[in-house]
Design an enzyme around this catalytic site. Structure first.
Site, short mmCIF file in Angstrom:
data_model
loop_
_atom_site.label_atom_id
_atom_site.label_comp_id
_atom_site.label_asym_id
_atom_site.label_seq_id
_atom_site.Cartn_x
_atom_site.Cartn_y
_atom_site.Cartn_z
N CYS A 65 -8.34 0.03 -3.21
CA CYS A 65 -6.94 0.04 -2.78
C CYS A 65 -6.27 -1.31 -2.95
O CYS A 65 -5.16 -1.52 -2.49
CB CYS A 65 -6.82 0.54 -1.34
SG CYS A 65 -7.61 -0.55 -0.15
N GLU A 75 -13.92 -5.82 1.78
CA GLU A 75 -13.11 -6.98 1.40
C GLU A 75 -13.93 -8.26 1.42
O GLU A 75 -13.47 -9.31 1.00
CB GLU A 75 -11.94 -7.15 2.37
CG GLU A 75 -11.00 -5.98 2.39
CD GLU A 75 -9.84 -6.18 3.34
OE1 GLU A 75 -8.73 -6.44 2.86
OE2 GLU A 75 -10.04 -6.09 4.57
N ASN A 86 -7.95 -7.35 -3.36
CA ASN A 86 -7.17 -8.59 -3.22
C ASN A 86 -7.99 -9.60 -2.41
O ASN A 86 -8.10 -10.77 -2.77
CB ASN A 86 -5.85 -8.33 -2.49
CG ASN A 86 -5.06 -7.21 -3.14
OD1 ASN A 86 -5.24 -6.93 -4.31
ND2 ASN A 86 -4.19 -6.56 -2.39
N ASP A 87 -8.57 -9.11 -1.33
CA ASP A 87 -9.38 -10.00 -0.51
C ASP A 87 -10.80 -10.14 -1.04
O ASP A 87 -11.40 -11.20 -0.92
CB ASP A 87 -9.40 -9.51 0.95
CG ASP A 87 -8.16 -9.98 1.69
OD1 ASP A 87 -7.82 -11.17 1.57
OD2 ASP A 87 -7.49 -9.15 2.35
N HIS A 133 19.37 8.85 4.16
CA HIS A 133 19.17 10.17 3.57
C HIS A 133 19.86 10.30 2.22
O HIS A 133 19.34 10.89 1.29
CB HIS A 133 19.71 11.25 4.50
CG HIS A 133 18.79 11.55 5.64
ND1 HIS A 133 17.44 11.54 5.50
CD2 HIS A 133 19.04 11.86 6.93
CE1 HIS A 133 16.88 11.84 6.65
NE2 HIS A 133 17.83 12.04 7.55
#
Ligand code: PEP
Ligand code: MG
Length: 559
Positions: free
Chosen positions: A490, A419, A442-443, A184
């Site tokens: 994404c 993907e 990415n894929d 915290h």
């Protein structure tokens, strides 16, 4: 003599000034008075503490610190928690002083929460202690720590309510013996823009109240009795950090809107709830990818349904009313899990990965879907499936969801990650059956260009701006829109400034990225026009090589 202590820098910036040392509450105690007096003192301490916490929550909320205000709200409830209070009363009945009884009751609840081996519940354990410490301070008749001049707070541990109680304009830095990047103290320090170093261990005991310090919240260094030059460097460091924050802050509340009024959603990719403060600070308008693998990693068995509910709910609550796209477990390929049965595969990236694995191990998937449905009431979730290549996979997951829904309740739209090239080509078909498509570039690049994303020998071929990939992305966005569904990106490409004009031009509605990329991407989008981006994308789609596309965008953005 100057001394240098090393800890962990958890909130950036520099500070120099006198130490304000907060005594360790564990060291103070008092004897029990009579039982009725102790019970009365406990009641008074509870009322005063709850009122104090409510005021703190209001103050934080008024200053726009919603997340921290939420922590205080939760503590108000804990301060009056019947279980905790009954345990404390029982302690008093057995002859303990009220403050000893509170400490014992809190220790019991803390141990219970920590024993659940869940990072979120462990964080709640720290809240229980924080509330108990506040009660004990009142029982001991201690004033909340007053701070009278600009200082660096030094403590073994610093609770969120202590931080919130202090005059923040006077806190220049924070140095604590315990704590981690996700404690915290760290979260609040970052939210308040106060440089902080935690995890200094017993070194904090060497710092006496009023002694001069210089602190570096980036490198995690605290200098005791610094030289004049070191103090000047700390002040300069802080001025630089403040200017950086101001630039970021100015951008945070602006929309990601092009010069001709086209608006995109900029969302954050997160790997755990600990990434949320950074995402919010960066101005994320939602979570476009919540990778759930973190819940399953670093342990010897899968997380229980309840553990998952806690984790998903925490994120949903914090982000509400913004959407959180939660991806089902994406194991296999480069993400093995030691305790899950996984055969040796010749080509693991082409093997039982993502939804293929979870559909083959339905217990795992059922538990996760149940948890997602249960957690769905906490906010606005969407469920996203990784590594989808076949509509049958979507149908199988939907059937499972439909089977669970009457029993579990809750709901969440279902979408797929694009993907795999075949999925991109069939985007329009997929879009008919799901609520959204999100390109996992990415894929998509890995499979689209047959480039192992973990093999450095072919890294030079890993080119997201390859025209072949752009065409797959075009099909993805168009396919989604053909059925009125939204399309996002994404993968890392969403945060790549060279790719952004093309993704805008191809028509994507949402870009989801590492939180720290959001301000720069937003800054760029606000300088672009949709019209220009569309023209650029059209040109890029007919270029012959990735290099040509890169040059095209570079020229367009710099020109
Ligand atoms: C992707 O493949 O682009 C993606 C976002 O998923 P991950 O990187 O987790 O495989
Ligand atoms: Mg992926």
């Amino acid at each position: 003599m100057t001394r240098t202590f090393h800890g962990r820098g958890v909130s950036p910036g520099g500070a120099a000034g006198p130490a304000h040392v907060i005594p360790d509450l564990a060291a103070s105690s008092r004897k029990a008075a009579g039982r009725p007096d102790e019970l009365r003192s406990l009641d008074v301490a509870v009322t005063t503490s709850a009122a104090e916490l409510e005021r703190l929550a209001e103050g934080l909320r008024a200053d726009g610190h919603e997340a921290e205000a939420g922590i205080m709200d939760a503590q108000v409830l804990m301060a009056a928690d019947p279980g905790l209070l009954q345990a404390a009363r029982d302690g008093i009945e057995s002859g303990l002083s009220a403050q000893e009884a509170v400490q014992r009751a809190a220790a019991h609840f803390r141990a219970m929460l920590e024993g659940l081996d869940d990072p979120y519940l462990a964080a709640r354990a720290a809240d229980v202690q924080d509330v108990a410490d506040r009660l004990r301070r009142h029982l001991l008749g201690e004033e909340t720590l007053a701070i009278e001049r600009p200082s660096i707070l030094v403590a073994r541990d610093l609770t969120p309510s202590q931080t919130a109680s202090l005059d923040r304009s006077l806190i220049q830095g924070i140095a604590t013996g315990v704590g981690s990047g996700t404690s915290h103290t760290a979260i609040l320090a970052r939210a308040l823009g106060i440089p902080a170093v935690v995890g200094l261990g017993d070194q904090v005991r060497e710092i006496a109240d009023g002694e001069e310090l210089a602190l570096d919240g980036d490198r995690g260094v605290v200098i005791l009795r610094p030289t004049e030059a070191e103090k000047r460097a700390a002040h300069a460091h802080q001025a630089e950090a403040t200017a950086g924050r101001a630039r970021l802050g100015a951008m945070r509340d602006l929309p990601a809107e092009t010069t001709d009024g086209h608006r995109l959603t900029l969302a954050a990719n997160i790997g755990s709830p600990d990434d949320l403060p950074g995402a919010l600070q960066a101005g994320a308008e939602g979570i476009g990818l919540f990778r759930t693998e973190f819940l399953f990693a670093g342990r010897t068995e899968p997380p229980t349904e309840d553990e998952q509910v806690a984790a998903y709910s925490a994120v949903l609550r914090e982000m509400s009313p913004r959407t959180v796209v939660i991806r089902t477990l994406d194991v296999g390929g480069d993400k093995p899990l030691p305790y899950l049965p996984m055969g040796t595969e010749m080509n693991p990236f082409l093997g039982e990965r993502g939804v293929r694995y979870t559909l083959a191990h339905t217990d795992l998937l059922r538990t996760q879907l149940r948890a997602l449905l249960r957690a769905s009431r906490a906010g606005k979730p969407a469920i996203m499936l990784p590594m989808v290549s076949d509509l049958g996979e979507v149908a199988a997951v939907r059937e499972m969801l439909d089977g669970l829904q009457p029993e579990v309740g809750g709901e969440a739209p279902l979408g797929v990650m694009v993907e795999i090239p075949g999925t991109a080509v069939l985007a329009e078909t997929f879009a008919r059956h799901v609520a959204f498509l999100s390109a996992g570039t990415n894929d998509l690049v890995q499979y689209g260009l047959a480039v192992d994303r973990t093999n450095e020998h072919v890294a030079h071929l890993d080119r997201p701006l390859h025209p072949g990939i752009l065409r797959l992305l075009e099909m993805t966005a168009e396919g989604a829109h053909a059925h009125g569904k939204w399309a996002g990106v994404c993968g890392e490409m969403a945060g790549d400034l060279l790719a952004v004009p093309l993704l805008v031009g191809l028509g994507f509605d949402e870009l989801s990225m590492t939180p720290s990329r959001i301000p720069a991407v937003k800054g760029l989008i606000r300088r672009l026009s949709l019209h220009g981006c569309r023209k650029l994308a059209e040109q890029a789609l007919v270029r012959e090589t990735a290099e040509e596309v890169e040059d095209l965008v570079r020229d367009a953005v710099s020109g």
